[in-house]
Motif scaffolding. Structure first.
Motif, PDB file in Angstrom:
ATOM      1  N   LYS A   1     -11.382  -0.748  -6.313  1.00 24.92           N
ATOM      2  CA  LYS A   1     -12.313   0.232  -5.749  1.00 24.92           C
ATOM      3  C   LYS A   1     -13.059  -0.292  -4.520  1.00 24.92           C
ATOM      4  O   LYS A   1     -14.192   0.057  -4.271  1.00 24.92           O
ATOM      5  CB  LYS A   1     -13.288   0.698  -6.827  1.00 24.92           C
ATOM      6  N   SER A   2     -12.378  -1.132  -3.758  1.00 22.92           N
ATOM      7  CA  SER A   2     -12.992  -1.664  -2.544  1.00 22.92           C
ATOM      8  C   SER A   2     -12.091  -1.396  -1.342  1.00 22.92           C
ATOM      9  O   SER A   2     -10.924  -1.022  -1.490  1.00 22.92           O
ATOM     10  CB  SER A   2     -13.212  -3.174  -2.681  1.00 22.92           C
ATOM     11  N   LYS A   3     -12.616  -1.640  -0.161  1.00 20.00           N
ATOM     12  CA  LYS A   3     -11.831  -1.419   1.055  1.00 20.00           C
ATOM     13  C   LYS A   3     -10.630  -2.353   1.135  1.00 20.00           C
ATOM     14  O   LYS A   3      -9.671  -2.087   1.849  1.00 20.00           O
ATOM     15  CB  LYS A   3     -12.698  -1.552   2.296  1.00 20.00           C
ATOM     16  N   ASP A   4     -10.669  -3.444   0.380  1.00 19.05           N
ATOM     17  CA  ASP A   4      -9.562  -4.405   0.387  1.00 19.05           C
ATOM     18  C   ASP A   4      -8.452  -4.044  -0.596  1.00 19.05           C
ATOM     19  O   ASP A   4      -7.324  -4.508  -0.470  1.00 19.05           O
ATOM     20  CB  ASP A   4     -10.080  -5.805   0.075  1.00 19.05           C
ATOM     21  N   SER A   5      -8.773  -3.237  -1.585  1.00 23.91           N
ATOM     22  CA  SER A   5      -7.801  -2.798  -2.588  1.00 23.91           C
ATOM     23  C   SER A   5      -8.320  -1.517  -3.217  1.00 23.91           C
ATOM     24  O   SER A   5      -9.245  -1.544  -4.029  1.00 23.91           O
ATOM     25  CB  SER A   5      -7.604  -3.872  -3.660  1.00 23.91           C
ATOM     26  N   LEU A   6      -7.749  -0.395  -2.831  1.00 21.98           N
ATOM     27  CA  LEU A   6      -8.263   0.914  -3.224  1.00 21.98           C
ATOM     28  C   LEU A   6      -7.178   1.750  -3.896  1.00 21.98           C
ATOM     29  O   LEU A   6      -6.192   2.125  -3.262  1.00 21.98           O
ATOM     30  CB  LEU A   6      -8.789   1.639  -1.979  1.00 21.98           C
ATOM     31  N   TRP A   7      -7.364   1.981  -5.181  1.00 21.49           N
ATOM     32  CA  TRP A   7      -6.423   2.777  -5.965  1.00 21.49           C
ATOM     33  C   TRP A   7      -7.123   4.007  -6.503  1.00 21.49           C
ATOM     34  O   TRP A   7      -8.316   3.975  -6.822  1.00 21.49           O
ATOM     35  CB  TRP A   7      -5.894   1.994  -7.158  1.00 21.49           C
ATOM     36  N   ILE A   8      -6.371   5.098  -6.625  1.00 16.09           N
ATOM     37  CA  ILE A   8      -6.844   6.298  -7.306  1.00 16.09           C
ATOM     38  C   ILE A   8      -5.705   6.829  -8.173  1.00 16.09           C
ATOM     39  O   ILE A   8      -4.552   6.425  -8.013  1.00 16.09           O
ATOM     40  CB  ILE A   8      -7.318   7.401  -6.325  1.00 16.09           C
ATOM     41  N   VAL A   9      -6.052   7.755  -9.050  1.00 21.90           N
ATOM     42  CA  VAL A   9      -5.058   8.457  -9.859  1.00 21.90           C
ATOM     43  C   VAL A   9      -5.110   9.924  -9.463  1.00 21.90           C
ATOM     44  O   VAL A   9      -6.187  10.510  -9.358  1.00 21.90           O
ATOM     45  CB  VAL A   9      -5.357   8.317 -11.371  1.00 21.90           C
ATOM     46  N   VAL A  10      -3.931  10.510  -9.215  1.00 24.44           N
ATOM     47  CA  VAL A  10      -3.826  11.946  -8.953  1.00 24.44           C
ATOM     48  C   VAL A  10      -2.664  12.466  -9.791  1.00 24.44           C
ATOM     49  O   VAL A  10      -1.521  12.041  -9.613  1.00 24.44           O
ATOM     50  CB  VAL A  10      -3.603  12.261  -7.457  1.00 24.44           C
ATOM     51  N   ASN A  11      -3.007  13.341 -10.713  1.00 22.58           N
ATOM     52  CA  ASN A  11      -2.003  13.970 -11.589  1.00 22.58           C
ATOM     53  C   ASN A  11      -1.099  12.947 -12.283  1.00 22.58           C
ATOM     54  O   ASN A  11       0.111  13.106 -12.322  1.00 22.58           O
ATOM     55  CB  ASN A  11      -1.170  14.989 -10.817  1.00 22.58           C
ATOM     56  N   GLY A  12      -1.714  11.908 -12.801  1.00 24.89           N
ATOM     57  CA  GLY A  12      -0.986  10.904 -13.567  1.00 24.89           C
ATOM     58  C   GLY A  12      -0.266   9.858 -12.750  1.00 24.89           C
ATOM     59  O   GLY A  12       0.327   8.934 -13.292  1.00 24.89           O
ATOM     60  N   LYS A  13      -0.335   9.984 -11.421  1.00 25.32           N
ATOM     61  CA  LYS A  13       0.291   8.992 -10.541  1.00 25.32           C
ATOM     62  C   LYS A  13      -0.783   8.051 -10.006  1.00 25.32           C
ATOM     63  O   LYS A  13      -1.865   8.490  -9.609  1.00 25.32           O
ATOM     64  CB  LYS A  13       0.998   9.674  -9.370  1.00 25.32           C
ATOM     65  N   VAL A  14      -0.467   6.763  -9.976  1.00 24.61           N
ATOM     66  CA  VAL A  14      -1.388   5.766  -9.436  1.00 24.61           C
ATOM     67  C   VAL A  14      -1.014   5.539  -7.976  1.00 24.61           C
ATOM     68  O   VAL A  14       0.149   5.268  -7.659  1.00 24.61           O
ATOM     69  CB  VAL A  14      -1.310   4.450 -10.232  1.00 24.61           C
ATOM     70  N   LEU A  15      -2.008   5.674  -7.108  1.00 26.19           N
ATOM     71  CA  LEU A  15      -1.791   5.516  -5.677  1.00 26.19           C
ATOM     72  C   LEU A  15      -2.604   4.346  -5.145  1.00 26.19           C
ATOM     73  O   LEU A  15      -3.786   4.213  -5.485  1.00 26.19           O
ATOM     74  CB  LEU A  15      -2.231   6.763  -4.911  1.00 26.19           C
ATOM     75  N   ASP A  16      -1.971   3.520  -4.324  1.00 29.04           N
ATOM     76  CA  ASP A  16      -2.683   2.482  -3.589  1.00 29.04           C
ATOM     77  C   ASP A  16      -2.934   3.057  -2.204  1.00 29.04           C
ATOM     78  O   ASP A  16      -2.029   3.124  -1.363  1.00 29.04           O
ATOM     79  CB  ASP A  16      -1.842   1.206  -3.504  1.00 29.04           C
ATOM     80  N   ILE A  17      -4.168   3.499  -1.965  1.00 25.44           N
ATOM     81  CA  ILE A  17      -4.499   4.176  -0.707  1.00 25.44           C
ATOM     82  C   ILE A  17      -5.226   3.256   0.272  1.00 25.44           C
ATOM     83  O   ILE A  17      -5.823   3.719   1.235  1.00 25.44           O
ATOM     84  CB  ILE A  17      -5.308   5.464  -0.967  1.00 25.44           C
ATOM     85  N   THR A  18      -5.137   1.960   0.041  1.00 22.84           N
ATOM     86  CA  THR A  18      -5.819   0.991   0.895  1.00 22.84           C
ATOM     87  C   THR A  18      -5.462   1.203   2.370  1.00 22.84           C
ATOM     88  O   THR A  18      -6.351   1.233   3.226  1.00 22.84           O
ATOM     89  CB  THR A  18      -5.462  -0.447   0.476  1.00 22.84           C
ATOM     90  N   LYS A  19      -4.187   1.379   2.670  1.00 23.10           N
ATOM     91  CA  LYS A  19      -3.746   1.529   4.057  1.00 23.10           C
ATOM     92  C   LYS A  19      -4.075   2.909   4.636  1.00 23.10           C
ATOM     93  O   LYS A  19      -4.031   3.103   5.845  1.00 23.10           O
ATOM     94  CB  LYS A  19      -2.247   1.256   4.166  1.00 23.10           C
ATOM     95  N   TRP A  20      -4.408   3.861   3.794  1.00 26.50           N
ATOM     96  CA  TRP A  20      -4.743   5.219   4.237  1.00 26.50           C
ATOM     97  C   TRP A  20      -6.224   5.326   4.594  1.00 26.50           C
ATOM     98  O   TRP A  20      -6.642   6.242   5.303  1.00 26.50           O
ATOM     99  CB  TRP A  20      -4.376   6.213   3.137  1.00 26.50           C
ATOM    100  N   LEU A  21      -7.004   4.365   4.149  1.00 22.25           N
ATOM    101  CA  LEU A  21      -8.461   4.416   4.295  1.00 22.25           C
ATOM    102  C   LEU A  21      -8.903   4.704   5.724  1.00 22.25           C
ATOM    103  O   LEU A  21      -9.748   5.571   5.960  1.00 22.25           O
ATOM    104  CB  LEU A  21      -9.062   3.099   3.791  1.00 22.25           C
TER     105      LEU A  21
END
Length: 88
Positions: A12-32
């Motif tokens: 949950k930080s700018k260096d490593s940011l993951w979320i869950v959307v509809n049961g899928k785990v996303l690493d959105i660090t590069k999208w930030l």
């Protein structure tokens, strides 16, 4: 890969940011830095199930499709619990 929610919650930080959307785990660090809605909203969602808020925001079909490139796995079955409000 399959991840427990306890693992998602660690990212949950700018260096490593993951979320869950509809049961899928996303690493959105590069999208930030690219997110049209700004960084802060994603940082608030970090480590949480953002399914409800992602849907409520009315993301376009293109956004849903673009999201797929950040999928790194799925949330372990039975680990979702109630969707958490994430401020997306």
């Amino acid at each position: 890969a399959s991840f427990p929610m306890s693992e998602v919650e660690k990212h949950k930080s700018k260096d490593s940011l993951w979320i869950v959307v509809n049961g899928k785990v996303l690493d959105i660090t590069k999208w930030l830095d690219k997110h049209p809605g700004g960084k802060s909203v994603l940082l608030k969602a970090g480590g949480k199930d953002a399914s409800l808020d992602f849907t409520i925001q009315g993301h376009t079909p293109g956004a849903w499709k673009a999201m797929e490139r950040y999928v790194i796995g799925t949330l372990q079955t039975g680990d979702a619990g109630p969707a958490q409000r994430s401020a997306l």
